[in-house]
Design a protein around this motif. Sequence first.
Motif, PDB file in Angstrom:
ATOM      1  N   PHE A  68       0.841  -1.208   0.000  1.00  0.00           N
ATOM      2  CA  PHE A  68       0.000   0.000   0.000  1.00  0.00           C
ATOM      3  C   PHE A  68       0.873   1.255   0.000  1.00  0.00           C
ATOM      4  CE2 PHE A  68      -2.470   3.319   2.110  1.00  0.00           C
ATOM      5  CZ  PHE A  68      -3.720   3.208   1.511  1.00  0.00           C
ATOM      6  N   ALA A  69       1.968   1.199   0.759  1.00  0.00           N
ATOM      7  CA  ALA A  69       2.877   2.346   0.818  1.00  0.00           C
ATOM      8  C   ALA A  69       3.412   2.693  -0.563  1.00  0.00           C
ATOM      9  CB  ALA A  69       4.036   2.046   1.767  1.00  0.00           C
ATOM     10  N   VAL A  70       3.686   1.672  -1.346  1.00  0.00           N
ATOM     11  CA  VAL A  70       4.244   1.885  -2.687  1.00  0.00           C
ATOM     12  C   VAL A  70       3.174   2.364  -3.657  1.00  0.00           C
ATOM     13  CG1 VAL A  70       5.325   0.748  -4.663  1.00  0.00           C
ATOM     14  CG2 VAL A  70       6.103   0.226  -2.328  1.00  0.00           C
ATOM     15  N   THR A  71       2.039   1.676  -3.687  1.00  0.00           N
ATOM     16  CA  THR A  71       1.025   1.968  -4.703  1.00  0.00           C
ATOM     17  C   THR A  71       0.195   3.202  -4.392  1.00  0.00           C
ATOM     18  OG1 THR A  71      -0.562   0.484  -3.613  1.00  0.00           O
ATOM     19  CG2 THR A  71       0.841  -0.462  -5.335  1.00  0.00           C
ATOM     20  N   GLU A  72      -0.092   3.439  -3.114  1.00  0.00           N
ATOM     21  CA  GLU A  72      -0.982   4.534  -2.741  1.00  0.00           C
ATOM     22  C   GLU A  72      -0.265   5.772  -2.219  1.00  0.00           C
ATOM     23  OE1 GLU A  72      -4.219   4.426  -3.379  1.00  0.00           O
ATOM     24  OE2 GLU A  72      -3.921   2.428  -4.226  1.00  0.00           O
ATOM     25  N   LEU A  73       0.871   5.580  -1.536  1.00  0.00           N
ATOM     26  CA  LEU A  73       1.584   6.717  -0.950  1.00  0.00           C
ATOM     27  C   LEU A  73       2.820   7.093  -1.761  1.00  0.00           C
ATOM     28  CD1 LEU A  73       1.468   5.752   2.850  1.00  0.00           C
ATOM     29  CD2 LEU A  73      -0.314   6.766   1.417  1.00  0.00           C
ATOM     30  N   ARG A 207       1.360   9.853   9.711  1.00  0.00           N
ATOM     31  CA  ARG A 207       0.001  10.193  10.152  1.00  0.00           C
ATOM     32  C   ARG A 207      -0.984  10.156   8.988  1.00  0.00           C
ATOM     33  NH1 ARG A 207       0.227  15.541  14.035  1.00  0.00           N
ATOM     34  NH2 ARG A 207       1.558  14.723  15.711  1.00  0.00           N
ATOM     35  N   LEU A 208      -0.632  10.861   7.931  1.00  0.00           N
ATOM     36  CA  LEU A 208      -1.514  10.930   6.765  1.00  0.00           C
ATOM     37  C   LEU A 208      -1.680   9.558   6.125  1.00  0.00           C
ATOM     38  CD1 LEU A 208       0.030  14.190   5.293  1.00  0.00           C
ATOM     39  CD2 LEU A 208      -2.259  13.995   6.270  1.00  0.00           C
ATOM     40  N   GLY A 209      -0.587   8.814   6.057  1.00  0.00           N
ATOM     41  CA  GLY A 209      -0.631   7.489   5.447  1.00  0.00           C
ATOM     42  C   GLY A 209      -1.458   6.510   6.253  1.00  0.00           C
ATOM     43  N   ALA A 210      -1.323   6.537   7.574  1.00  0.00           N
ATOM     44  CA  ALA A 210      -2.076   5.619   8.420  1.00  0.00           C
ATOM     45  C   ALA A 210      -3.573   5.880   8.313  1.00  0.00           C
ATOM     46  CB  ALA A 210      -1.623   5.743   9.876  1.00  0.00           C
ATOM     47  N   ALA A 216      -9.061   2.782   3.900  1.00  0.00           N
ATOM     48  CA  ALA A 216      -9.181   1.937   2.710  1.00  0.00           C
ATOM     49  C   ALA A 216      -9.090   0.444   3.009  1.00  0.00           C
ATOM     50  CB  ALA A 216      -8.095   2.312   1.692  1.00  0.00           C
ATOM     51  N   GLN A 217      -8.280   0.068   4.004  1.00  0.00           N
ATOM     52  CA  GLN A 217      -7.979  -1.344   4.227  1.00  0.00           C
ATOM     53  C   GLN A 217      -8.292  -1.835   5.644  1.00  0.00           C
ATOM     54  OE1 GLN A 217      -6.847  -3.293   1.778  1.00  0.00           O
ATOM     55  NE2 GLN A 217      -6.528  -1.693   0.248  1.00  0.00           N
ATOM     56  N   GLY A 218      -8.386  -0.933   6.597  1.00  0.00           N
ATOM     57  CA  GLY A 218      -8.533  -1.351   7.982  1.00  0.00           C
ATOM     58  C   GLY A 218      -9.926  -1.854   8.318  1.00  0.00           C
ATOM     59  N   SER A 219      -9.991  -2.758   9.280  1.00  0.00           N
ATOM     60  CA  SER A 219     -11.281  -3.245   9.768  1.00  0.00           C
ATOM     61  C   SER A 219     -11.880  -2.204  10.711  1.00  0.00           C
ATOM     62  CB  SER A 219     -11.085  -4.563  10.517  1.00  0.00           C
ATOM     63  OG  SER A 219     -10.305  -4.363  11.679  1.00  0.00           O
TER      64      SER A 219
END
Length: 360
Positions: A68-73, A207-210, A216-219
């Motif tokens: 996710f870090a690579v594709t989204e951030l 912060r922004l990434g989390a 998008a992905q968290g339960s």
Amino acid sequence: MRVFQFLALVLLTPWLAGCADTSYYLQSVGGHLQMMQAARPVTQWLADESVEPALKQRLALAQRIRSFAVTELHLPDNASYQRYADLQRRAVVWNVVAAPEFSLTLKTWCFPVMGCVGYRGYFSEAEARAKGRELAAAGLETSVYGVPAYSTLGWLNWAGGDPLLNTFIRYPEGELARMIFHELAHQVLYVRDDTLFNESFATAVERLGAERWLAAQGSESARREYAEFDGRRRQFRALCLATRTRLARIYKQNEPSAPDKQALLAMKNIAMQDFRDDYTRLKSSWGGYAGYDAWVAGANNAAFGAQAAYDELVPAFEALFVAQGKDWSRFYDAVRRLAEMPAPERAKALKEISTEHTSG
């Protein structure tokens, strides 16, 4: 609290044998090599039937977060965080920070390539605490704390990169994401001799990434857990900021060299006692959550000074992200342009960004 390290960079310094601080650099090299030797690909851990299912789940989650870090951030896609090591200890390194009795300005140490930073890291807790005692004997206030991860800025990706570690792999989902995003952000940009800029930038990214990861992905449970934890953290950091501001005002308005040093010490002690009292009330509102007790017990100028590196410029970077349309690539380009400025101009620009955002 995390302070990123560059200890492994001494592997690249040919002058090591003739250095006046040889023993320090040798422990840095040895500690980093031990960590690298303990690391093996995540795929091997996942395929190993002897590895407990809970650890496999965390490793698989870490890989999803990294993707996710690579594709989204738009964070670097390289060898880092694709291996895992169990160091059999609670921290990868221990940092030593120090500050004068009446100042929040940290003592700095300078190193080749990386420049000057306001901390000194050790792979041995005992050595770190010995250094802390040495600095305290010299009249400085000191703080020694464990660090769960450090970054080699991507310069050692050819050797396997920075691994996932047991020191943070079991963090709650939102905190694990923050850790990975923070350390990868250091590989985007590093400004020599400016720890405040570097750490505040990485903290803003985490912060922004989390927040984006969890949305998008968290339960639902992960989002709820993160909201509770981050809410406490923000309240605590706000309390610390208020105390830092108060102490800085006391130190600036009252010269330590003045004859009435006892009066200055009394004002400082009152501010510190108010901080502890306010923390007690804050903790009560959390239902007794005691996660910051140890930090508060050891709070001093050094501890406050170290924390400032992670907080002070974060609002400015967050405002810059918004100003760039919340586009990660544009944001990184804007940060790189700031990094190219002389330090005074860089600080002024960030202050103006923060002021514009607040007034807007």
